[in-house]
Scaffold this active site. Structure first.
Site, short mmCIF file in Angstrom:
data_model
loop_
_atom_site.label_atom_id
_atom_site.label_comp_id
_atom_site.label_asym_id
_atom_site.label_seq_id
_atom_site.Cartn_x
_atom_site.Cartn_y
_atom_site.Cartn_z
N GLY A 29 0.84 -1.19 0.00
CA GLY A 29 0.00 0.00 0.00
C GLY A 29 0.87 1.24 0.00
O GLY A 29 0.50 2.29 0.52
N ALA A 31 1.61 3.40 -2.17
CA ALA A 31 1.19 4.60 -2.90
C ALA A 31 0.09 5.36 -2.17
O ALA A 31 -0.35 6.42 -2.62
CB ALA A 31 0.72 4.24 -4.30
N ILE A 34 -0.41 7.43 3.70
CA ILE A 34 0.50 6.98 4.76
C ILE A 34 1.66 6.21 4.14
O ILE A 34 2.82 6.36 4.55
CB ILE A 34 -0.24 6.12 5.79
CG1 ILE A 34 -1.29 6.96 6.52
CG2 ILE A 34 0.73 5.51 6.80
CD1 ILE A 34 -2.14 6.18 7.49
N ASP A 55 1.76 -1.60 -4.61
CA ASP A 55 0.39 -1.11 -4.52
C ASP A 55 -0.38 -1.58 -5.74
O ASP A 55 0.22 -1.94 -6.77
CB ASP A 55 0.35 0.42 -4.43
CG ASP A 55 -0.85 0.92 -3.64
OD1 ASP A 55 -1.98 0.55 -3.99
OD2 ASP A 55 -0.65 1.67 -2.66
N ASN A 116 -11.55 -2.44 4.55
CA ASN A 116 -10.14 -2.85 4.51
C ASN A 116 -9.90 -4.35 4.62
O ASN A 116 -8.76 -4.80 4.57
CB ASN A 116 -9.36 -2.13 5.62
CG ASN A 116 -9.22 -0.64 5.34
OD1 ASN A 116 -9.29 -0.22 4.20
ND2 ASN A 116 -9.05 0.15 6.38
N HIS A 199 -6.51 -0.28 20.38
CA HIS A 199 -6.15 0.88 19.56
C HIS A 199 -7.42 1.41 18.89
O HIS A 199 -7.69 1.14 17.73
CB HIS A 199 -5.11 0.47 18.52
CG HIS A 199 -4.73 1.58 17.56
ND1 HIS A 199 -3.94 2.64 17.93
CD2 HIS A 199 -5.04 1.77 16.26
CE1 HIS A 199 -3.77 3.45 16.89
NE2 HIS A 199 -4.43 2.94 15.86
#
Length: 335
Positions: A29, A31, A34, A55, A116, A199
């Site tokens: 990921g 690109a 983050i 990516d 996701n 988290h």
């Protein structure tokens, strides 16, 4: 040497010296917002001998070209598309999962998880098919559910070592130090504030009773501190006119990566992470973790002087965390 000093020394760049080994780090990921920031910082990290950026987004080749303009002794390689995923992962010592959709204001953890799941599912399955498991750091949200999901998928493929799978929660520790330092008029780098449990805005628990320098905050003040810490992400998003935090999260990923690379080099390392851990009434838990070249050694435990108020906050957070973990583990039930 105090825990505060030891933790700070281990996480700073000073731990990387001329005798360090060079490692291959893969950013999945790369690109994304983050991902680009993480890749840029890793590009000149002394311990990184080869940086791999992958990516499925068509802009990825342009990101790699930009990174190639940054002077560095490390090798740089880019890959585009799902068909090249195995090539990107092969030979990696550390893989960071930073892709997927950023959580936006009003988006629930469940909606973010749905968005996701495919990213983590695809990458985790490929990692599980590698001949050996590298260190894996999950930055994509929601970490509480995606890390257990990744673990189940890797186990199902056959190659899995729970000691090497981390949810990257360094940002929680960074924010806690910043908030605590501002409240007490102390530089953040001189503060130590353990952050445990999970988290998310319902499961992040700073332990003020264990903070250094010490404090005499009242229960209402502790609850206010917890609320402010949990609301940091939303406050940043508002200030950025609806855009999610990326720079600080990326830096947190870099700090975690530095710790893991230090451990791979044979040095003592501490990272703030969410890992498989059954010691706290749930199968996953976040905190300060000691790591060596084989993975997790132990998580720091805090049993002395934890206030009744903190125990209550922790119990409430654990109730939610168990649900988040269960949600992630259900991935194989719906295959």
């Amino acid at each position: 040497m105090s825990v505060t000093r030891k933790f700070s020394d281990i996480l700073t760049r000073r731990t990387i010296n001329s005798s360090v080994r060079f490692f291959q780090v893969c950013v999945m990921g790369g690109a994304s917002e983050i991902g680009q920031a993480v890749s840029l910082m890793l590009r000149t990290e002394p311990a990184v001998g080869k940086l791999v950026v992958h990516d499925t987004w068509r802009a990825a080749p342009g990101v790699v070209i930009e990174l190639s303009h940054v002077p560095s002794k490390s090798t740089l390689k880019g890959y585009l598309g799902e068909a090249t995923m195995k090539q990107a992962l092969d030979g990696s010592d550390l893989i960071l999962l930073v892709g997927g959709l950023l959580k936006t204001p009003g988006m629930s953890d469940e909606a973010c998880l749905d968005a996701n799941t495919e990213f983590v599912k695809t990458v985790s399955s490929q990692i599980g098919r590698l001949s050996r498991m590298p260190f894996v750091g999950v930055v994509a949200e929601p970490i509480n559910s995606l890390v257990p999901m990744a673990a189940e998928l890797m186990r199902n493929e056959g190659t899995f070592d729970g000691r090497k799978l981390f949810g990257v929660t360094t940002i929680d520790w960074m924010r806690a130090r910043t908030l605590y330092g501002a409240r007490h008029g102390v530089a953040p780098e001189e503060c130590f504030v353990p952050v445990v449990c999970g988290h998310s805005d319902e499961t992040t628990v700073p332990l003020i009773s264990q903070a250094r320098p010490g404090t005499d905050m009242t229960d209402p003040e502790i609850r206010k501190f917890v609320s402010r810490l949990r609301g940091y992400e939303e406050s940043v998003t508002r200030a950025k006119r609806g855009q999610s935090p990326t720079v600080s999260v990326a830096y947190g990923a870099l700090v975690c990566a530095r710790g893991i690379l230090a451990a791979l080099s044979g040095r003592d390392a501490l990272v703030h992470a969410y890992i498989e851990n059954n010691d706290f009434g749930t199968s996953y838990f976040s905190g300060l973790v000691r790591v060596d070249a084989n993975g997790v050694k132990e998580m720091t435990r805090y049993t002395d002087d934890i206030s009744e108020c903190e125990c209550q906050i922790l119990e409430e957070a654990l109730d939610r965390l168990r649900k988040d973990v269960a949600m992630g583990k259900k991935i194989l039930e719906v295959e």
